[in-house]
Design a protein around this motif. Structure first.
Motif, PDB file in Angstrom:
ATOM      1  N   MET A 100      -4.710  -5.300 -18.716  1.00 30.26           N
ATOM      2  CA  MET A 100      -4.014  -6.114 -17.722  1.00 30.26           C
ATOM      3  C   MET A 100      -3.458  -7.373 -18.367  1.00 30.26           C
ATOM      4  O   MET A 100      -4.128  -8.014 -19.186  1.00 30.26           O
ATOM      5  CB  MET A 100      -4.995  -6.488 -16.599  1.00 30.26           C
ATOM      6  N   ARG A 101      -2.232  -7.737 -17.989  1.00 27.57           N
ATOM      7  CA  ARG A 101      -1.601  -8.970 -18.449  1.00 27.57           C
ATOM      8  C   ARG A 101      -1.031  -9.717 -17.256  1.00 27.57           C
ATOM      9  O   ARG A 101      -0.275  -9.142 -16.466  1.00 27.57           O
ATOM     10  CB  ARG A 101      -0.445  -8.677 -19.424  1.00 27.57           C
ATOM     11  N   PHE A 102      -1.397 -10.984 -17.111  1.00 33.05           N
ATOM     12  CA  PHE A 102      -0.809 -11.831 -16.081  1.00 33.05           C
ATOM     13  C   PHE A 102       0.115 -12.837 -16.766  1.00 33.05           C
ATOM     14  O   PHE A 102      -0.280 -13.501 -17.740  1.00 33.05           O
ATOM     15  CB  PHE A 102      -1.891 -12.552 -15.283  1.00 33.05           C
ATOM     16  N   ILE A 103       1.324 -12.947 -16.257  1.00 28.44           N
ATOM     17  CA  ILE A 103       2.355 -13.779 -16.867  1.00 28.44           C
ATOM     18  C   ILE A 103       2.765 -14.871 -15.894  1.00 28.44           C
ATOM     19  O   ILE A 103       3.129 -14.580 -14.742  1.00 28.44           O
ATOM     20  CB  ILE A 103       3.590 -12.931 -17.248  1.00 28.44           C
ATOM     21  N   GLU A 104       2.702 -16.111 -16.323  1.00 29.33           N
ATOM     22  CA  GLU A 104       3.183 -17.192 -15.469  1.00 29.33           C
ATOM     23  C   GLU A 104       4.673 -17.012 -15.192  1.00 29.33           C
ATOM     24  O   GLU A 104       5.447 -16.692 -16.098  1.00 29.33           O
ATOM     25  CB  GLU A 104       2.946 -18.548 -16.145  1.00 29.33           C
ATOM     26  N   SER A 105       5.057 -17.203 -13.937  1.00 27.73           N
ATOM     27  CA  SER A 105       6.469 -17.073 -13.590  1.00 27.73           C
ATOM     28  C   SER A 105       7.270 -18.177 -14.284  1.00 27.73           C
ATOM     29  O   SER A 105       6.788 -19.294 -14.460  1.00 27.73           O
ATOM     30  CB  SER A 105       6.671 -17.134 -12.078  1.00 27.73           C
ATOM     31  N   MET A 106       8.493 -17.827 -14.675  1.00 25.64           N
ATOM     32  CA  MET A 106       9.326 -18.740 -15.450  1.00 25.64           C
ATOM     33  C   MET A 106      10.692 -18.906 -14.784  1.00 25.64           C
ATOM     34  O   MET A 106      11.139 -18.025 -14.047  1.00 25.64           O
ATOM     35  CB  MET A 106       9.494 -18.208 -16.875  1.00 25.64           C
ATOM     36  N   THR A 122      12.361  -9.646  -6.156  1.00 16.90           N
ATOM     37  CA  THR A 122      12.787 -10.887  -5.516  1.00 16.90           C
ATOM     38  C   THR A 122      12.727 -12.086  -6.451  1.00 16.90           C
ATOM     39  O   THR A 122      13.492 -13.032  -6.287  1.00 16.90           O
ATOM     40  CB  THR A 122      11.923 -11.169  -4.278  1.00 16.90           C
ATOM     41  N   TYR A 123      11.815 -12.055  -7.444  1.00 21.13           N
ATOM     42  CA  TYR A 123      11.706 -13.192  -8.364  1.00 21.13           C
ATOM     43  C   TYR A 123      12.634 -13.052  -9.557  1.00 21.13           C
ATOM     44  O   TYR A 123      12.606 -13.879 -10.474  1.00 21.13           O
ATOM     45  CB  TYR A 123      10.257 -13.372  -8.846  1.00 21.13           C
ATOM     46  N   CYS A 124      13.472 -12.001  -9.547  1.00 27.77           N
ATOM     47  CA  CYS A 124      14.335 -11.748 -10.695  1.00 27.77           C
ATOM     48  C   CYS A 124      15.820 -11.752 -10.349  1.00 27.77           C
ATOM     49  O   CYS A 124      16.616 -12.332 -11.082  1.00 27.77           O
ATOM     50  CB  CYS A 124      13.955 -10.404 -11.324  1.00 27.77           C
ATOM     51  N   MET A 125      16.193 -11.100  -9.241  1.00 26.30           N
ATOM     52  CA  MET A 125      17.618 -11.000  -8.929  1.00 26.30           C
ATOM     53  C   MET A 125      17.832 -10.830  -7.430  1.00 26.30           C
ATOM     54  O   MET A 125      16.900 -10.483  -6.695  1.00 26.30           O
ATOM     55  CB  MET A 125      18.259  -9.834  -9.691  1.00 26.30           C
ATOM     56  N   TRP A 147      13.464 -20.449  -8.752  1.00 26.20           N
ATOM     57  CA  TRP A 147      12.107 -20.639  -9.268  1.00 26.20           C
ATOM     58  C   TRP A 147      11.524 -21.955  -8.767  1.00 26.20           C
ATOM     59  O   TRP A 147      12.187 -22.990  -8.762  1.00 26.20           O
ATOM     60  CB  TRP A 147      12.127 -20.655 -10.789  1.00 26.20           C
ATOM     61  N   ASP A 148      10.261 -21.888  -8.315  1.00 30.07           N
ATOM     62  CA  ASP A 148       9.586 -23.057  -7.746  1.00 30.07           C
ATOM     63  C   ASP A 148       8.246 -23.213  -8.463  1.00 30.07           C
ATOM     64  O   ASP A 148       7.373 -22.344  -8.361  1.00 30.07           O
ATOM     65  CB  ASP A 148       9.365 -22.841  -6.248  1.00 30.07           C
ATOM     66  N   ARG A 149       8.088 -24.310  -9.193  1.00 29.88           N
ATOM     67  CA  ARG A 149       6.856 -24.530  -9.953  1.00 29.88           C
ATOM     68  C   ARG A 149       5.627 -24.497  -9.046  1.00 29.88           C
ATOM     69  O   ARG A 149       4.559 -24.038  -9.457  1.00 29.88           O
ATOM     70  CB  ARG A 149       6.930 -25.868 -10.708  1.00 29.88           C
TER      71      ARG A 149
END
Length: 335
Positions: free
Chosen positions: A193-199, A34-37, A207-209
């Motif tokens: 584990m890697r956590f990535i801030e949404s961009m 959902t956050y990609c396409m 995208w919503d900051r």
């Protein structure tokens, strides 16, 4: 072909040396996160526009032989959808000098391909997994495939594709309540584990900051459960790392939005249709595919590559009023 001597570094006007190449093998994906396409997917590239195996190998060879590229990460879309992928990996690993090869995947199909990829020369793998809950996974990805992803993770570890890293994008109100659970799962199973801030790289432009969970928030939540020992950042890697005290488990955060690391960026990206991007957020591209198909020699391709990187800006300016989203979404750019 006779090898050149030691290649001149691939340097931009700010003195940053670029040694890390991200190669997208396809813009297609078998999930619809959902956050990609959007649910219906995107208009995929026509097959004729996608680089052939020969073209991928030639561009990577130019990168390693003439430009000093030492690391190549295969991405997508979903790179495991690329037909004959183990054969392509074998050709890339046979280059002299050979780059360090890794892949970023959603993990679907990894269970049946991990051993073949390792035998072909792949070194390590990053698997995207945003939740451990089957119903939530289906909601986020619009596909009921979490068992396949978990099986892929296990197969990658069994095939010695180490370190096996899990990438998660925490989104407020969606999966941010699983930050601790994901980290515990990774630590217990020998993953990193890697956590990535949404961009702002989704196809829908939604995208919503305010829904972005920052690196600081991730660390605060982890600190409530674990004692974190700073490890720092390895070389020019995007992730800042911590070790969970009393264990060998590592957890990292990639804070592209709130703590950008543009000043040490050493990455350049090649899209599935052969466009060179000197920044993830670039608004311009250099068409290397057309050069190849017009019969350009290696020196001409090298010159175009150096020109592109030479024009790289100081940073992505994501926190500036002048920031402009790239026209391509992440699935078309390659991670």
């Amino acid at each position: 072909m006779e090898r050149l001597g030691v290649p001149s570094p691939l340097v931009d006007r700010f003195g940053r040396v670029h040694t890390d190449l991200r190669v997208s093998l396809t813009d297609r994906c078998n999930l619809r996160c959902t956050y990609c396409m959007p649910a219906e997917g995107l208009n995929w590239l026509p097959r004729a526009e996608v680089l052939t195996d020969d073209e991928v190998v030639r561009l990577v060879r130019i990168g390693t032989d003439r430009l000093g590229i030492t690391e190549v990460r295969l991405t997508g879309g979903e790179p495991l959808l690329r037909r004959g992928l183990p054969g392509l990996v074998a050709r890339l690993s046979a280059l002299d000098p050979a780059p360090e090869l890794s892949i970023t995947t959603n993990g679907i199909g990894l269970a049946r391909s991990a051993v073949a990829l390792r035998e072909a020369g792949l070194g390590r793998v990053n698997v995207s997994l945003d939740t451990l809950r089957p119903e939530r996974f289906a909601e986020i990805t619009r596909r009921d495939r979490i068992k396949d992803v978990l099986a892929g993770l296990s197969a990658a570890r069994g095939a010695d594709l180490n370190p096996v890293k899990i990438n998660a994008v925490p989104v407020r109100g969606v999966n941010d309540d699983e930050i601790v659970d994901l980290t515990a799962f990774a630590a217990q199973n020998g993953y990193q584990m890697r956590f990535i801030e949404s961009m702002p790289l989704d196809a829908q432009g939604a995208w919503d900051r305010d829904r972005m969970v920052t690196a600081a928030e991730v660390l605060d939540r982890l600190g409530e459960r674990f004692e974190l020992v700073p490890v720092g950042r390895q070389d020019n890697a995007p992730a800042e790392e911590w070790r969970i005290a009393g264990t060998d488990a590592l957890v990292g955060v990639i804070a592209s939005v709130t703590r950008p690391f543009c000043g040490t960026c050493d990455r350049v990206r090649l899209t599935a249709d052969g466009q060179l991007r000197n920044c993830l957020f670039a608004t311009e591209e250099s068409d290397l595919r057309s050069l190849l198909r017009r019969g350009a020699d290696d020196a001409t391709v090298e010159a175009a590559w150096r020109t592109s990187v030479g024009g790289k800006g100081p940073g992505h300016a994501i926190n500036s009023p002048e920031f402009r989203r790239p026209e391509r979404p992440m699935s078309a750019i390659g991670g």
